[in-house]
Design a protein around this motif. Structure first.
Motif, PDB file in Angstrom:
ATOM      1  N   THR A  14       0.833  -1.202   0.000  1.00 46.46           N
ATOM      2  CA  THR A  14       0.000   0.000   0.000  1.00 46.46           C
ATOM      3  C   THR A  14       0.867   1.251   0.000  1.00 46.46           C
ATOM      4  N   MET A  18       1.049   3.897  -3.169  1.00 41.59           N
ATOM      5  CA  MET A  18       0.677   5.296  -2.995  1.00 41.59           C
ATOM      6  C   MET A  18       1.842   6.257  -3.281  1.00 41.59           C
ATOM      7  N   ASN A  69     -12.286   1.713   0.344  1.00 43.59           N
ATOM      8  CA  ASN A  69     -11.795   2.775  -0.545  1.00 43.59           C
ATOM      9  C   ASN A  69     -10.749   2.245  -1.520  1.00 43.59           C
ATOM     10  N   LEU A  70      -9.878   1.353  -1.031  1.00 44.08           N
ATOM     11  CA  LEU A  70      -8.845   0.778  -1.898  1.00 44.08           C
ATOM     12  C   LEU A  70      -9.479  -0.074  -2.989  1.00 44.08           C
ATOM     13  N   ASP A  72     -12.431   0.252  -4.246  1.00 46.72           N
ATOM     14  CA  ASP A  72     -13.064   1.171  -5.203  1.00 46.72           C
ATOM     15  C   ASP A  72     -12.023   1.770  -6.141  1.00 46.72           C
ATOM     16  N   GLN A  73     -10.879   2.127  -5.585  1.00 49.15           N
ATOM     17  CA  GLN A  73      -9.808   2.724  -6.392  1.00 49.15           C
ATOM     18  C   GLN A  73      -9.276   1.730  -7.416  1.00 49.15           C
ATOM     19  N   LYS A  75     -11.003  -0.737  -8.555  1.00 47.76           N
ATOM     20  CA  LYS A  75     -12.161  -1.234  -9.315  1.00 47.76           C
ATOM     21  C   LYS A  75     -12.302  -2.756  -9.176  1.00 47.76           C
TER      22      LYS A  75
END
Length: 422
Positions: A14, A18, A69-70, A72-73, A75
């Motif tokens: 992660t 990022m 959230n991850l 979703d990012q 997909k």
């Protein structure tokens, strides 16, 4: 900045994911694969290929916001799966169901048994009281002391509560006396057992949790250095030196440890007093997990299947329960073959002819020392160009790994901003 990440677990990945667009990030991983505890195997049945999760498996939307959230990012899609845990006493002909079907008993009249009624009442009270208990932030009371204050009988403690805490992957050898009550309720709430809302329902990653790892790895600019173990990290005011098991030395502007706390402390040369005190306060539970097809491990009198099955011995205070995940049911796998995952804290009792895979695992063990130092995250992160992330900063879940990594990222950016002003 040139940044070294030691460990390719989900926390390290992660951070690298990022940071790699703005910095030169290099990951060192002593094993031959990324992901750490997020691990899937490919299982082929006929023409159907399935990826079976053996580490991280389920999550919920209520208490895993960083993971949501991850996903979703990236997909990546998920699906709802059954949340049903059965605590079974085969010799005493007792069992209790928690989760989606928490009211079920073998017969209607069995609910009238005093012990069943007491267990149901206790569970119902916990679901009402857990939020107020956590809000008090009482991190000094043991679970034994809490149960005693609440008037919970020794029979319920031994037959219901103790097997429940020993079904946690971080509490396989825990006792009521050494389990902090705060951690107990925090863990149960994190995995969604104390809530019935839609957001607390269990979910799994479609196609296997390893999709998270593969997508983040594919986004990295520099390849991961696999089977390269970092054996020493030395720091100076101007740089960080990484020494590997091959004898290679390389200098970096910063280092991120994505390792268990005790492993990070072991390879860190001249740790500061704070680093020594904080990292040294985390203990670990080491155990094996066995993937097999022996159906005896999930047999209970309960109607329907169970996601987790906790088989309790006649002396739970001396012999830990046998905890088994029903992988087909838990992950809703599209296969007919039965696959189970059993936690083995001491001695493998799965027959060899039924055993498919045996893996070693390590999880942070809940203690008062752990709870007391978790609030000191910023005290050791960003000092001497060094950062620490991992599941030990929380309850030992993937959400804690991602959450700690997301705390490290802005601290790295702050170091970069300071360097540019000098």
């Amino acid at each position: 900045m040139k940044i070294a990440v030691v460990g390719a677990g989900i926390a390290g990945l992660t951070c690298a994911y990022m940071l790699c667009s703005k910095h030169k990030v290099y990951i060192f991983e002593k094993s031959n694969r990324p992901g750490g505890g997020l691990f899937s195997i490919r299982y082929k049945e006929g023409n159907v290929d399935s990826f079976v999760d053996l580490g991280f498996s389920v999550y919920n939307r209520a208490h895993y916001p960083n993971l949501v959230n991850l996903l979703d990012q990236l997909k990546i899609r998920s699906q709802e799966v059954p949340k049903r845990i059965v605590i079974n006493h085969p010799n005493a002909k007792l069992y209790w169901c928690l989760g989606d079907d928490s009211h079920s008993f073998s017969t209607t009249t069995s609910f009238l048994k005093p012990i069943n009624y007491k267990v149901f009442s206790l569970w119902r009270n916990w679901k009402k009281q857990w939020k107020s208990f956590l809000e008090k932030k009482d991190k000094k009371t043991s679970l034994f002391e809490y149960l005693k204050e609440e008037g919970v009988s020794s029979e319920i403690q031994k037959k219901f509560v103790l097997p429940l805490i020993q079904s946690f992957w971080c509490g396989l050898r825990s006792t009521l006396e050494d389990m902090p009550a705060y951690f107990f309720f925090s863990f149960l709430s994190k995995i969604g057992l104390l809530e019935d809302s839609d957001d607390a329902k269990w979910r799994v990653i479609r196609g296997g949790g390893f999709r998270i790892v593969s997508q983040m790895v594919s986004a990295l600019i520099n390849p991961i250095h696999f089977q390269v173990e970092v054996v020493q990290v030395s720091r100076s005011p101007d740089s960080v030196e990484i020494i590997t098991n091959t004898g290679e030395r390389e200098f970096f502007d910063a280092v991120i440890f994505s390792l268990p706390a005790d492993d990070a402390l072991r390879i860190l040369e001249k740790p500061t007093p704070s680093e020594y005190q904080v990292l040294g306060s985390f203990g670990y539970e080491e155990f094996d997990i066995v993937v097999h097809n022996d159906e005896r491990f999930i047999q209970t009198p309960s109607k329907g299947s169970a996601s987790w099955c906790i088989q309790v011995s006649d002396v739970p205070e001396k012999m830990p329960p046998v905890v088994t995940w029903n992988l087909n049911y838990l992950q809703q796998l599209p296969i007919k073959s039965n696959l189970f995952l059993t936690f083995v804290p001491q001695g493998n009792n799965v027959p060899k002819e039924n055993t498919m895979v045996v893996l070693k695992r390590k999880a942070p063990k809940p203690t008062w020392k752990m709870l007391s130092v978790q609030k000191r995250f910023t005290e050791i992160n960003g000092i001497n160009r060094t950062y620490f992330c991992g599941d030990y900063w929380g309850e030992g879940t993937i959400e804690d790994s991602i959450g700690s990594a997301l705390q490290v990222v802005p601290l790295i950016e702050r170091q970069q901003a300071r360097a540019q002003t000098i």
